[in-house]
Design an enzyme around this catalytic site. Structure first.
Site, PDB file in Angstrom:
ATOM      1  N   ASP A 108       1.036  -1.141  -0.061  1.00 49.55           N
ATOM      2  CA  ASP A 108       0.043   0.102  -0.070  1.00 49.55           C
ATOM      3  C   ASP A 108       0.898   1.198  -0.023  1.00 49.55           C
ATOM      4  O   ASP A 108       1.976   1.296   0.066  1.00 49.55           O
ATOM      5  CB  ASP A 108      -0.930  -0.175   1.257  1.00 49.55           C
ATOM      6  N   SER A 109       0.221   2.425  -0.102  1.00 49.54           N
ATOM      7  CA  SER A 109       1.176   3.727  -0.225  1.00 49.54           C
ATOM      8  C   SER A 109       1.438   3.918   1.020  1.00 49.54           C
ATOM      9  O   SER A 109       2.223   4.681   1.619  1.00 49.54           O
ATOM     10  CB  SER A 109       0.273   4.793  -0.658  1.00 49.54           C
ATOM     11  N   TYR A 149      -1.030   8.082  -2.959  1.00 52.56           N
ATOM     12  CA  TYR A 149      -1.426   7.890  -4.241  1.00 52.56           C
ATOM     13  C   TYR A 149      -2.704   8.601  -4.847  1.00 52.56           C
ATOM     14  O   TYR A 149      -2.661   8.814  -6.019  1.00 52.56           O
ATOM     15  CB  TYR A 149      -1.553   6.405  -4.464  1.00 52.56           C
ATOM     16  N   GLY A 150      -3.365   8.634  -3.886  1.00 49.66           N
ATOM     17  CA  GLY A 150      -4.898   9.359  -4.362  1.00 49.66           C
ATOM     18  C   GLY A 150      -4.849  10.654  -4.947  1.00 49.66           C
ATOM     19  O   GLY A 150      -5.641  10.999  -5.631  1.00 49.66           O
ATOM     20  N   CYS A 184      -4.738  -1.769  -1.728  1.00 47.95           N
ATOM     21  CA  CYS A 184      -4.847  -0.337  -1.855  1.00 47.95           C
ATOM     22  C   CYS A 184      -5.638  -0.192  -3.340  1.00 47.95           C
ATOM     23  O   CYS A 184      -5.553  -0.756  -4.312  1.00 47.95           O
ATOM     24  CB  CYS A 184      -3.478   0.296  -2.538  1.00 47.95           C
ATOM     25  N   ASN A 185      -6.844   0.401  -2.962  1.00 46.01           N
ATOM     26  CA  ASN A 185      -7.955   0.735  -3.865  1.00 46.01           C
ATOM     27  C   ASN A 185      -7.318   1.500  -5.092  1.00 46.01           C
ATOM     28  O   ASN A 185      -7.587   1.120  -6.325  1.00 46.01           O
ATOM     29  CB  ASN A 185      -9.271   1.176  -3.343  1.00 46.01           C
ATOM     30  N   THR A 186      -6.838   2.659  -4.792  1.00 45.62           N
ATOM     31  CA  THR A 186      -6.193   3.481  -5.876  1.00 45.62           C
ATOM     32  C   THR A 186      -5.352   2.983  -6.742  1.00 45.62           C
ATOM     33  O   THR A 186      -5.353   2.491  -8.050  1.00 45.62           O
ATOM     34  CB  THR A 186      -5.479   4.704  -5.206  1.00 45.62           C
ATOM     35  N   CYS A 205     -11.035   3.032   0.250  1.00 43.32           N
ATOM     36  CA  CYS A 205      -9.812   3.236   0.478  1.00 43.32           C
ATOM     37  C   CYS A 205      -9.079   2.343   1.794  1.00 43.32           C
ATOM     38  O   CYS A 205      -9.864   2.561   2.680  1.00 43.32           O
ATOM     39  CB  CYS A 205      -9.598   4.633   0.695  1.00 43.32           C
ATOM     40  N   THR A 206      -8.208   1.659   1.587  1.00 40.91           N
ATOM     41  CA  THR A 206      -8.009   0.644   2.770  1.00 40.91           C
ATOM     42  C   THR A 206      -7.704   1.341   3.857  1.00 40.91           C
ATOM     43  O   THR A 206      -7.562   0.967   4.972  1.00 40.91           O
ATOM     44  CB  THR A 206      -6.752  -0.114   2.348  1.00 40.91           C
ATOM     45  N   HIS A 207      -6.967   2.859   3.952  1.00 34.29           N
ATOM     46  CA  HIS A 207      -6.743   3.457   4.984  1.00 34.29           C
ATOM     47  C   HIS A 207      -7.921   3.518   6.206  1.00 34.29           C
ATOM     48  O   HIS A 207      -7.732   3.583   7.309  1.00 34.29           O
ATOM     49  CB  HIS A 207      -6.282   4.993   4.781  1.00 34.29           C
TER      50      HIS A 207
HETATM   51  N1  DGL Z   1      -4.805   3.175   0.937  1.00 28.65           N
HETATM   52  C1  DGL Z   1      -5.010   3.701  -0.466  1.00 28.65           C
HETATM   53  C2  DGL Z   1      -6.239   3.247  -1.049  1.00 28.65           C
HETATM   54  O1  DGL Z   1      -6.874   2.155  -0.646  1.00 28.65           O
HETATM   55  C3  DGL Z   1      -4.691   4.950  -0.934  1.00 28.65           C
HETATM   56  C4  DGL Z   1      -4.039   6.038   0.171  1.00 28.65           C
HETATM   57  C5  DGL Z   1      -3.412   7.035  -0.821  1.00 28.65           C
HETATM   58  O2  DGL Z   1      -3.967   7.870  -1.386  1.00 28.65           O
HETATM   59  O3  DGL Z   1      -2.049   6.844  -0.725  1.00 28.65           O
HETATM   60  O4  DGL Z   1      -6.830   3.553  -2.193  1.00 28.65           O
END
Ligand code: DGL
Length: 279
Positions: free
Chosen positions: A10-11, A42-43, A74-76, A185-187
């Site tokens: 993930d990021s 990443y987003g 990570c979804n993104t 978003c996994t966060h």
């Molecule tokens: N955890 C990431 C997701 O699921 C993105 C977080 C980021 O923006 O880096 O999209």
């Protein structure tokens, strides 16, 4: 049988709840977690920038850890870079699909909120999922960049910022009259309980942990890649590790600060801090 590690990427810290699923269901597997902190968030990047970042970090992972499978938690990154990853690397790669299908199955009032990064919220991939699974339903997409930043940088349980930001999102979701929220978003899994506590009891929060975990397990099994169980002395020798990418341009203080934060997260999820990959 294959005792190479399973990697989770993930990021930042978002992928850890996904790793926890894998750890709980596949305890014999050795796990490597990589937070691509150098390229966080990443987003807020373009699809091309995210793809490049994920390809570079996966190359590092391959060179340093030789994983037998990669779960992109990570979804993104999954939404924009999965195809490129699969074309570049020969090990199996599992991605996160935002849990829109589940949301469509469980909503009672037909109104769904999708909380995501800017990149995921605006993606054609998400539009396609909504078209496929939500005909006749109202779906509201939200780019919750402030929530990503909060989880990554300020994870004090009693942070006043956290209460303020989550309170604002809880109000917005209630105003939209949704009863189901996709944590795309996994966060956001790190603040799932806090958000739940701010919402009425009829709200349901859904995510993709089960799907990603089960797909990981099935792929390992079907490709003959499951690890052989090791005796406990052997497994103590090979702890699950948490690495993060860092920039050579960062100050020593910043790197130490991140090291301390990630050591805290690593410990909470049963990993050892492996250190920084400075690029
Ligand atoms: N955890 C990431 C997701 O699921 C993105 C977080 C980021 O923006 O880096 O999209």
């Amino acid at each position: 049988m294959n005792n190479q590690p399973v990697a989770v990427l993930d990021s930042g810290v978002g992928g850890l709840p996904y790793l926890a699923w894998i750890k709980a269901h596949l305890p014999q597997e050795r796990l490597i977690y990589v937070a691509d902190r150098k390229n966080f968030p990443y987003g807020e990047k373009s699809a091309a920038q995210v793809t490049q970042a994920v390809l570079e970090t996966t190359q590092l992972l391959q060179d340093r850890c030789q994983p037998k499978l990669l779960a992109v938690a990570c979804n993104t990154a999954s939404v924009v870079a999965l195809e490129a990853l699969r074309q570049t690397f020969s090990f199996p790669i599992v991605g996160v699909v935002p849990a829109v299908k589940t949301a469509a199955q469980v909503t009672k009032n037909g109104r769904i909120g999708v909380l995501a990064t800017r990149q995921t919220a605006n993606s054609a991939y998400l539009s396609q999922l909504i078209n496929d699974y939500c005909p006749g339903k109202s779906v509201f997409r939200y780019a919750a960049s402030d929530l990503v930043e909060l989880v990554e940088s300020d994870f004090r349980p009693d942070s006043p910022e956290k209460a303020r930001i989550l309170g604002r999102w809880a109000r917005q979701l209630q105003e939209a009259d949704v009863d189901t929220v996709v944590l795309a978003c996994t966060h956001f899994l790190h603040v799932e309980e806090d958000l739940k506590n701010l919402l009425p009891p009829n709200f349901q929060l859904v995510d993709s942990r089960d799907g990603v975990g089960r797909r990981t397990k099935d792929l390992l099994a079907s490709q003959g890649l499951l690890a052989e169980p090791e005796d406990s002395a052997q497994s103590l020798d090979k702890p699950d590790l948490f690495y993060f990418t860092a920039s050579v341009q960062w100050s020593v203080e910043l790197r130490h600060d991140l090291e301390a934060k990630y050591a805290y997260f690593a410990q909470r999820f049963g990993l050892q801090l492996g250190g920084a990959w400075v690029l």
